[in-house]
Structure formats: structure tokens, C-alpha cells
Design an enzyme around this catalytic site. Structure first.
Site, PDB file in Angstrom:
ATOM      1  N   LYS A 184       0.871  -1.173   0.000  1.00  0.00           N
ATOM      2  CA  LYS A 184       0.000   0.000   0.000  1.00  0.00           C
ATOM      3  C   LYS A 184       0.906   1.220   0.000  1.00  0.00           C
ATOM      4  CE  LYS A 184      -4.513   0.893   0.630  1.00  0.00           C
ATOM      5  NZ  LYS A 184      -5.693   0.180   0.177  1.00  0.00           N
ATOM      6  N   GLY A 214     -23.079   4.680   4.743  1.00  0.00           N
ATOM      7  CA  GLY A 214     -22.166   5.138   3.692  1.00  0.00           C
ATOM      8  C   GLY A 214     -22.644   4.630   2.343  1.00  0.00           C
ATOM      9  N   GLY A 223     -21.693   5.519  -0.821  1.00  0.00           N
ATOM     10  CA  GLY A 223     -20.807   6.009  -1.867  1.00  0.00           C
ATOM     11  C   GLY A 223     -20.725   4.978  -2.978  1.00  0.00           C
TER      12      GLY A 223
HETATM   13  P1  NAD Z   1     -16.832   6.409  -1.124  1.00  0.00           P
HETATM   14  O1  NAD Z   1     -15.990   7.545  -0.678  1.00  0.00           O
HETATM   15  O2  NAD Z   1     -17.326   6.375  -2.505  1.00  0.00           O
HETATM   16  O3  NAD Z   1     -18.117   6.310  -0.175  1.00  0.00           O
HETATM   17  C1  NAD Z   1     -18.070   6.466   1.191  1.00  0.00           C
HETATM   18  C2  NAD Z   1     -19.379   7.126   1.612  1.00  0.00           C
HETATM   19  O4  NAD Z   1     -19.392   7.195   3.031  1.00  0.00           O
HETATM   20  C3  NAD Z   1     -19.561   8.534   1.087  1.00  0.00           C
HETATM   21  O5  NAD Z   1     -20.838   8.677   0.494  1.00  0.00           O
HETATM   22  C4  NAD Z   1     -19.420   9.402   2.334  1.00  0.00           C
HETATM   23  O6  NAD Z   1     -20.211  10.578   2.274  1.00  0.00           O
HETATM   24  C5  NAD Z   1     -19.916   8.449   3.397  1.00  0.00           C
HETATM   25  N1  NAD Z   1     -19.456   8.794   4.729  1.00  0.00           N
HETATM   26  C6  NAD Z   1     -18.264   9.329   5.114  1.00  0.00           C
HETATM   27  N2  NAD Z   1     -18.234   9.507   6.439  1.00  0.00           N
HETATM   28  C7  NAD Z   1     -19.418   9.034   6.909  1.00  0.00           C
HETATM   29  C8  NAD Z   1     -19.978   8.940   8.205  1.00  0.00           C
HETATM   30  N3  NAD Z   1     -19.324   9.356   9.286  1.00  0.00           N
HETATM   31  N4  NAD Z   1     -21.216   8.415   8.322  1.00  0.00           N
HETATM   32  C9  NAD Z   1     -21.914   7.994   7.241  1.00  0.00           C
HETATM   33  N5  NAD Z   1     -21.420   8.064   5.979  1.00  0.00           N
HETATM   34  C10 NAD Z   1     -20.196   8.583   5.823  1.00  0.00           C
HETATM   35  O7  NAD Z   1     -16.033   5.091  -0.740  1.00  0.00           O
HETATM   36  P2  NAD Z   1     -16.242   3.629  -1.332  1.00  0.00           P
HETATM   37  O8  NAD Z   1     -15.340   3.434  -2.461  1.00  0.00           O
HETATM   38  O9  NAD Z   1     -17.693   3.396  -1.491  1.00  0.00           O
HETATM   39  O10 NAD Z   1     -15.681   2.735  -0.131  1.00  0.00           O
HETATM   40  C11 NAD Z   1     -16.446   2.535   1.044  1.00  0.00           C
HETATM   41  C12 NAD Z   1     -15.644   1.736   2.061  1.00  0.00           C
HETATM   42  O11 NAD Z   1     -15.283   0.469   1.514  1.00  0.00           O
HETATM   43  C13 NAD Z   1     -14.335   2.388   2.485  1.00  0.00           C
HETATM   44  O12 NAD Z   1     -14.103   2.117   3.839  1.00  0.00           O
HETATM   45  C14 NAD Z   1     -13.287   1.661   1.651  1.00  0.00           C
HETATM   46  O13 NAD Z   1     -12.030   1.656   2.272  1.00  0.00           O
HETATM   47  C15 NAD Z   1     -13.872   0.270   1.564  1.00  0.00           C
HETATM   48  N6  NAD Z   1     -13.465  -0.473   0.363  1.00  0.00           N
HETATM   49  C16 NAD Z   1     -13.757   0.008  -0.865  1.00  0.00           C
HETATM   50  C17 NAD Z   1     -13.372  -0.724  -2.000  1.00  0.00           C
HETATM   51  C18 NAD Z   1     -13.710  -0.223  -3.388  1.00  0.00           C
HETATM   52  O14 NAD Z   1     -13.611  -1.015  -4.347  1.00  0.00           O
HETATM   53  N7  NAD Z   1     -14.113   1.018  -3.555  1.00  0.00           N
HETATM   54  C19 NAD Z   1     -12.699  -1.935  -1.859  1.00  0.00           C
HETATM   55  C20 NAD Z   1     -12.429  -2.427  -0.565  1.00  0.00           C
HETATM   56  C21 NAD Z   1     -12.812  -1.671   0.536  1.00  0.00           C
END
Ligand code: NAD
Length: 365
Positions: free
Chosen positions: A93, A193, A195
Site C-alpha cells: 500500500k 455510507g 458512496g
Molecule cells: P466512497 O468515498 O465512494 O463512499 C463512502 C461514503 O461514506 C460517502 O458517500 C461518504 O459521504 C460516506 N461517509 C463518510 N463519512 C461518513 C460517516 N461518518 N457516516 C456515514 N457516511 C459517511 O467510498 P467507497 O469506495 O464506497 O468505499 C467505502 C468503504 O469500503 C471504504 O471504507 C473503503 O475503504 C472500503 N473499500 C472500498 C473498496 C472499493 O472497491 N471502492 C474496496 C475495498 C474496501
């Protein structure tokens, strides 16, 4: 874009090797470029199973010690995520220290690409918090050791939908384990969340007939998702809500001393990395409360499986098929944990470590 609060460290940077998060890292590279202001750390935890693949996160850390701790914890997690998913990849990472909205420039990302290139493929980068596909295009100008590039450039694009599919598989397997049936129709699920990953998860869940509650810090996102998928917005005291399944898809460390006592969910299955604030203690607390916890690094591996497929020749159908295997692996882990009287997190870690160790012995022999 991925949002996740990095772990906090209160201690100063007195040692790298003695850092509690160092945990057997093969290599840690500190990268600095005066002209572009680049300050980055690349952690290569293990290359036993293959090149270390893991995203680059850009975050305004309070201090260098915090950045180091974050990169070390995350790169170790990547070793286990790849191992348990049966991928021939190691764990690595990178973090870039700075505010991704204010400090990042194309020149900085190209410089970072040069540092990645200097590792000759021992580390392969991708996107993470604060980094987007455009940044990866800049990195790609300086190195071939990069994944998650746009589909227009022959890459696999955004891995999030595949991550969400894997989380859905892990959740179904957990439901099967807990209720003897993986049908999620009528189950009350809180997705925290919404996202990139959370939205697609909501889609799968509502299509399955689950009653989905959503929480986010952005009201406009919540309203759009509520009206698109027919989910219910929840804002206050979310950990006290009446729910069957809690799906953390925003920040890490939301399963902690304060929330475990409040949670009414019987299953926890979500996408966020490092969901347990303390993987040992909180794993045990969940076990005592009889809450089925689907280990995060197991069920959120879909995105990694997807970018892994990009290294040779991208095949989405194959990536989805492999992601579907998360269902069976989750069932195996949950059953194993019960048989051996250990936490589900410990059972997943054990399986992942065994594969690395076996390969290490083969390489020696
Ligand atoms: P993203 O940034 O697109 O979405 C995260 C969402 O969480 C956003 O809409 C944000 O507004 C919301 N958020 C932030 N703080 C918050 C809070 N305190 N309470 C409620 N909502 C909150 O991120 P993502 O790509 O959807 O990833 C989500 C999680 O999954 C992260 O923890 C990431 O590390 C993990 N993850 C993602 C992937 C991937 O392929 N994107 C892979 C493995 C792990």
C-alpha cells in the site's frame, strides 16, 4: 473515491522497525521530491505470493508517524486479502501525505509514478482514498506497475461495483449461517455510507426484497439513493435502530466499545476496511454477543480480484465468478470459527496466513 478515517497515532516517529504496526514488512520506502512537494511512503508487507498490490491513499495526516502507521496496517491487510481470495499477489500500500483537494498536482503524481517504477514491479499501485482514475493515468505515464486505470485505456475502471457484489455474497452467506437461509427478502439492513460501494450494495439488497435503511453525511446523496432504490433514510442514533444486518460501508473502526453494546443486528457484513477498532478484543465481544461478523478483508476483496484480473488480460466475467466464491469462503470461515472456538476474524487470518506460510516453505525448498 474512498473515504476512510486513518488510524490515529499519538506517539512520535521514534522507530520504523519497532513500530507496533511494522509486523514483518519486507520493505518500506520513503519518497520525497522537493519540487512537487511529494512526500509518500510505500509499504511492501509481503511478496511471497506475488507482487505486492495495493492502492495509494492521499490524506492530510497530522504527522509522519500517523502516515507510517496507516500505510503499514493497510499493506499488511492487503497480504491477507489477496491470500484468502486465492490470488497470486502480495500485500502493499502507499500513502501520499497531503490534502488531495489542495496539494495534489499532475506533476506530483508523475513523480510518484517514478518512485513506483523504481521498485521494478515489487509493488503495483491502484486507487484509494483521495486518488482517482485521472491520477492513475498520470502514474501510468511513468510506470506500467499500475492497475485500476480507465476502461478507455484498456483497464478495468472503477472496482467498486465488484466490491459491492462480493460484500453482497458475504452477507448472503452470513445470513445462511445465521438463519439457515440466504434469502434477504424482508431483512432489515442498515447501509452506512452510500458512496461507490454502498450504492451498488443498496441496489442488490433492494432487488432482493430487503428493507434497506441508509445513512450518509451527504443529504443530496441520501435523497438520490432513497428515491432511486426505495430505501429509507435514517439520521439519528443509527446504532440503536431495529435491524437484522449492519453493513458498514463508510469508515473503519465503527465496531467498537461504544457501538457493540448498542447494536441489535445479528449480522455485520460491510465493505469498510478495518471495521473492528481492535481486531482481537472487539472480535471477541461480537462472539460473546453472538453477532455473526463477516471479516472485512474477506468480503470486500471483490475490487482487488477485479484489478488482479487486469494484470494479465481483463476478463470481467471471470472476475465476477471469482468474487462469487466469497460466498463459499465466508461460510467456511464462519463454520471454522465455531468449530475451533475462535473469532471469525481470527479464523480468516489463520486461513490467509497458512497459504502465505505454505508458499514461503515451497520457495525455501
Ligand atoms: P466512497 O468515498 O465512494 O463512499 C463512502 C461514503 O461514506 C460517502 O458517500 C461518504 O459521504 C460516506 N461517509 C463518510 N463519512 C461518513 C460517516 N461518518 N457516516 C456515514 N457516511 C459517511 O467510498 P467507497 O469506495 O464506497 O468505499 C467505502 C468503504 O469500503 C471504504 O471504507 C473503503 O475503504 C472500503 N473499500 C472500498 C473498496 C472499493 O472497491 N471502492 C474496496 C475495498 C474496501
Amino acid at each position: 473515491m474512498i473515504v476512510q478515517e486513518p488510524s490515529k497515532s499519538t506517539s512520535g516517529l521514534t522507530s520504523v522497525f519497532e513500530n507496533s504496526a511494522f509486523m514483518g514488512h519486507e520493505q518500506v520506502v520513503f519518497c520525497h521530491d522537493e519540487e512537487t512537494g511529494l512526500k509518500a511512503i510505500i509499504g511492501v508487507h509481503s511478496t511471497v505470493l506475488g507482487p505486492a498490490l495495493g492502492g495509494t491513499r492521499m490524506w492530510k495526516y497530522d504527522n509522519d508517524a500517523e502516515a507510517l502507521r496507516d500505510v503499514l496496517r493497510l499493506s499488511r491487510g492487503m497480504t491477507y486479502k489477496a491470500s484468502i481470495s486465492g490470488l497470486n499477489l502480495g500485500g502493499g500500500k502507499a500513502v501520499i501525505i497531503g490534502n488531495s483537494r489542495e496539494d495534489k498536482t499532475d506533476e506530483m503524481m508523475k513523480k510518484f509514478g517514478e518512485f513506483v517504477n523504481s521498485l521494478s514491479g515489487r509493488y503495483i499501485t491502484a486507487e484509494d482514498v483521495g486518488i482517482n482514475t485521472h491520477d492513475m493515468e498520470m502514474v501510468k505515464m511513468k510506470t506500467d506497475h499500475v492497475t485500476g486505470i480507465p476502461e478507455s485505456m484498456g483497464g478495468s475502471g472503477d472496482p467498486s461495483p465488484v466490491t459491492a457484489y462480493g460484500v453482497f455474497m458475504g452477507m448472503k452467506a452470513s445470513a445462511k449461517y445465521r438463519w439457515g437461509n440466504d434469502d434477504l427478502a424482508g431483512k432489515k439492513v442498515l447501509v452506512q455510507g452510500v458512496g461507490h460501494v454502498g450504492e451498488t450494495l443498496v441496489k442488490h439488497l433492494t432487488e432482493s426484497g430487503a428493507k434497506v435503511m441508509i445513512n450518509d453525511i451527504h443529504e443530496d446523496t441520501l435523497e438520490r439513493i432513497a428515491s432511486t432504490y426505495g430505501a429509507q433514510i435514517v439520521m439519528d442514533d443509527i446504532y440503536d435502530l431495529d435491524m437484522d444486518i449492519y453493513a458498514p460501508c463508510a469508515l473503519g473502526a465503527t465496531v467498537n466499545d461504544e457501538t457493540i453494546g448498542r447494536l441489535k443486528a445479528e449480522v455485520i457484513a460491510g465493505a469498510a476496511n478495518n471495521q473492528l477498532a481492535d481486531e482481537v478484543r472487539h472480535g471477541k465481544m461480537l462472539r460473546e454477543k453472538n453477532i455473526v461478523y463477516a471479516p472485512d478483508f474477506l468480503i470486500n476483496a471483490g475490487g482487488l480480484i477485479n484489478v488482479y484480473s487486469e494484470i494479465a488480460k481483463y476478463d470481467r466475467a471471470e472476475a465476477l465468478r471469482r468474487t462469487e466464491d466469497i460466498y463459499n469462503t465466508t461460510l467456511t470461515i464462519l463454520t471454522d470459527a465455531e468449530t475451533h472456538g475462535i473469532t471469525t476474524h481470527a479464523a480468516a487470518l489463520k486461513l490467509a496466513e497458512e497459504r502465505v506460510e505454505k508458499k514461503r516453505q515451497q520457495l525455501k525448498g
